[in-house]
Write a protein that holds these residues in place. Structure first.
Motif, mmCIF file in Angstrom:
data_model
loop_
_atom_site.group_PDB
_atom_site.id
_atom_site.type_symbol
_atom_site.label_atom_id
_atom_site.label_comp_id
_atom_site.label_asym_id
_atom_site.label_seq_id
_atom_site.Cartn_x
_atom_site.Cartn_y
_atom_site.Cartn_z
ATOM 1 N N THR A 12 0.826 -1.218 0.000
ATOM 2 C CA THR A 12 0.000 0.000 0.000
ATOM 3 C C THR A 12 0.854 1.259 0.000
ATOM 4 N N SER A 13 2.091 1.174 0.528
ATOM 5 C CA SER A 13 2.946 2.364 0.571
ATOM 6 C C SER A 13 3.310 2.828 -0.833
ATOM 7 N N ALA A 14 3.412 1.901 -1.773
ATOM 8 C CA ALA A 14 3.777 2.276 -3.136
ATOM 9 C C ALA A 14 2.689 3.102 -3.793
ATOM 10 N N ALA A 15 1.470 2.974 -3.272
ATOM 11 C CA ALA A 15 0.357 3.687 -3.881
ATOM 12 C C ALA A 15 0.221 5.111 -3.371
ATOM 13 N N GLN A 16 0.958 5.486 -2.296
ATOM 14 C CA GLN A 16 0.856 6.834 -1.733
ATOM 15 C C GLN A 16 1.630 7.831 -2.584
ATOM 16 N N PRO A 17 1.048 9.020 -2.895
ATOM 17 C CA PRO A 17 1.729 10.015 -3.734
ATOM 18 C C PRO A 17 2.879 10.683 -2.978
ATOM 19 N N LEU A 18 3.892 11.143 -3.725
ATOM 20 C CA LEU A 18 5.006 11.861 -3.135
ATOM 21 C C LEU A 18 4.581 13.286 -2.777
ATOM 22 N N ALA A 19 5.110 13.809 -1.651
ATOM 23 C CA ALA A 19 4.828 15.192 -1.244
ATOM 24 C C ALA A 19 5.687 16.143 -2.062
ATOM 25 N N THR A 20 5.104 17.262 -2.514
ATOM 26 C CA THR A 20 5.852 18.284 -3.262
ATOM 27 C C THR A 20 5.627 19.649 -2.610
ATOM 28 N N THR A 21 6.556 20.557 -2.867
ATOM 29 C CA THR A 21 6.422 21.928 -2.362
ATOM 30 C C THR A 21 7.129 22.861 -3.328
ATOM 31 N N ARG A 22 6.869 24.167 -3.177
ATOM 32 C CA ARG A 22 7.454 25.152 -4.080
ATOM 33 C C ARG A 22 8.697 25.791 -3.440
ATOM 34 N N ALA A 23 9.771 25.823 -4.173
ATOM 35 C CA ALA A 23 10.984 26.511 -3.718
ATOM 36 C C ALA A 23 10.978 27.922 -4.305
ATOM 37 N N THR A 24 11.349 28.904 -3.509
ATOM 38 C CA THR A 24 11.358 30.296 -3.959
ATOM 39 C C THR A 24 12.693 30.957 -3.632
ATOM 40 N N GLN A 25 12.964 32.055 -4.308
ATOM 41 C CA GLN A 25 14.142 32.862 -4.006
ATOM 42 C C GLN A 25 13.729 34.035 -3.125
ATOM 43 N N ALA A 26 14.527 34.330 -2.114
ATOM 44 C CA ALA A 26 14.189 35.409 -1.181
ATOM 45 C C ALA A 26 15.466 36.007 -0.609
ATOM 46 N N THR A 27 15.292 37.120 0.080
ATOM 47 C CA THR A 27 16.394 37.749 0.810
ATOM 48 C C THR A 27 16.245 37.418 2.286
ATOM 49 N N LEU A 28 17.268 36.823 2.869
ATOM 50 C CA LEU A 28 17.246 36.468 4.281
ATOM 51 C C LEU A 28 18.071 37.486 5.070
ATOM 52 N N THR A 29 17.543 37.891 6.217
ATOM 53 C CA THR A 29 18.254 38.855 7.055
ATOM 54 C C THR A 29 18.394 38.327 8.470
ATOM 55 N N GLN A 30 19.467 38.776 9.112
ATOM 56 C CA GLN A 30 19.683 38.497 10.525
ATOM 57 C C GLN A 30 19.602 39.832 11.258
ATOM 58 N N THR A 31 18.826 39.886 12.325
ATOM 59 C CA THR A 31 18.643 41.153 13.030
ATOM 60 C C THR A 31 18.971 41.017 14.510
ATOM 61 N N VAL A 32 19.317 42.157 15.105
ATOM 62 C CA VAL A 32 19.412 42.282 16.553
ATOM 63 C C VAL A 32 18.227 43.131 16.983
ATOM 64 N N ASP A 33 17.406 42.611 17.848
ATOM 65 C CA ASP A 33 16.205 43.300 18.308
ATOM 66 C C ASP A 33 16.328 43.587 19.800
ATOM 67 N N ALA A 34 15.879 44.768 20.201
ATOM 68 C CA ALA A 34 15.979 45.154 21.604
ATOM 69 C C ALA A 34 14.915 46.198 21.926
ATOM 70 N N SER A 35 14.547 46.275 23.195
ATOM 71 C CA SER A 35 13.624 47.306 23.654
ATOM 72 C C SER A 35 14.381 48.610 23.841
ATOM 73 N N PHE A 36 13.683 49.735 23.607
ATOM 74 C CA PHE A 36 14.328 51.033 23.799
ATOM 75 C C PHE A 36 13.380 51.989 24.526
ATOM 76 N N ALA A 37 13.948 53.066 25.013
ATOM 77 C CA ALA A 37 13.170 54.162 25.594
ATOM 78 C C ALA A 37 13.745 55.466 25.066
ATOM 79 N N LEU A 38 12.880 56.443 24.788
ATOM 80 C CA LEU A 38 13.345 57.753 24.355
ATOM 81 C C LEU A 38 13.870 58.527 25.556
ATOM 82 N N ALA A 39 14.992 59.182 25.377
ATOM 83 C CA ALA A 39 15.604 59.950 26.471
ATOM 84 C C ALA A 39 16.139 61.266 25.928
#
Length: 281
Positions: A10-37
């Motif tokens: 029965t496993s041979a009858a199961q369809p293969l999973a597919t997905t879409r690959a895309t091109q994108a811009t990946l970023t790394q950020t530093v995030d922090a809380s701030f206060a105005l002074a």
């Protein structure tokens, strides 16, 4: 047992999973809380001692050139904006950056001293005498240091420190001044992230109290020493470094003490092939 006997796969009858690959811009950020002074405040000091008899300073208002700031024993004290402090009396024949400051102040107040060239000539003396006449002062054409005080250009009154009836000494504090754009963002950055930051990096700020408002700025200063915060008993001490962000233009309604989130892009990669994490098994 029946399936094994039939030999079904029965496993041979199961369809293969597919997905879409895309091109994108990946970023790394530093995030922090701030206060105005508030930043860059300075002291407006009186050049004379005595009793304060009038106060013309208003919190939040700009300090204008050659306008009356306070009265000491009934004698008016006037201001001159300059990055070079007043330190002497001025008269015709004097030269220097303090003369330039006087000439620019006269021009800003509507009196023509000629070119602001730092040379106290006849035109400057005449313009100063005209201003003195309009203030009902002796028309000497000279600047007497006892009746003038200097302050940084483009300053506003942050806090008035005297009231009528107060006794002041020469050099005593009249008010606290701040630049027109005097607010900076102070962010607390984790010790794990602070090494990723550099002065000059672009920062995006979003404000907790201002719906949809944001601003951009740059990293202006990264503290060498951390600020440690002790957690509850049994927890780890949190070590954070104060980072100052100079803001380009504040959104309407921004005030000292307001909080928000700061985000700094520390790394970026373009045209990266991406797939959903759900497709990786």
């Amino acid at each position: 047992a029946w399936l094994v006997a039939r030999g079904d796969d029965t496993s041979a009858a199961q369809p293969l999973a597919t997905t879409r690959a895309t091109q994108a811009t990946l970023t790394q950020t530093v995030d922090a809380s701030f206060a105005l002074a508030k930043d860059g405040t300075s002291t407006l000091a009186t050049p004379a001692q005595g009793t304060v008899t009038s106060v013309s300073l208003t919190e939040g208002k700009a300090v204008k050139a050659l306008t009356k700031l306070v009265g000491i024993d009934g004698k008016a004290i006037y201001g001159i904006p300059t990055g070079y402090p007043l330190y002497r009396n001025l008269a015709e024949g004097d030269e220097g950056p303090d003369v330039t400051a006087l000439q620019r102040a006269l021009a800003a107040a509507g009196y023509d001293p000629g070119d602001a060239d730092g040379e106290f000539g006849g035109e400057t003396a005449e313009a100063l005498a005209d201003w003195q006449a309009d203030q009902e002062l002796d028309e000497t054409g000279r600047l007497e240091l006892a009746t003038f005080v200097s302050y940084k250009p483009s300053a506003v009154v942050d806090e008035v420190d005297v009231a009528v009836g107060d006794k002041v000494q020469a050099g005593g504090k009249l008010a606290t001044l701040a630049p027109t754009s005097s607010l900076v963002a102070t962010a607390d950055v984790s010790q794990l992230d602070v090494a990723k930051l550099k002065v000059g990096q672009r920062v995006t700020l979003t404000f907790d109290a201002l719906d949809g408002a944001d601003a951009s700025g740059t990293v202006d200063d990264i503290a060498d020493a951390p600020e440690s915060t002790e957690g509850p008993a049994g927890t780890t001490t949190v070590v954070q470094y104060p980072v100052t962000v100079r803001i380009g233009k504040l959104p309407t309604g921004a005030r000292a003490g307001m909080t928000g989130q700061a985000s700094v892009v520390t790394a970026s990669r373009r045209n990266v092939v991406t797939v959903p994490s759900s497709a990786i098994g």
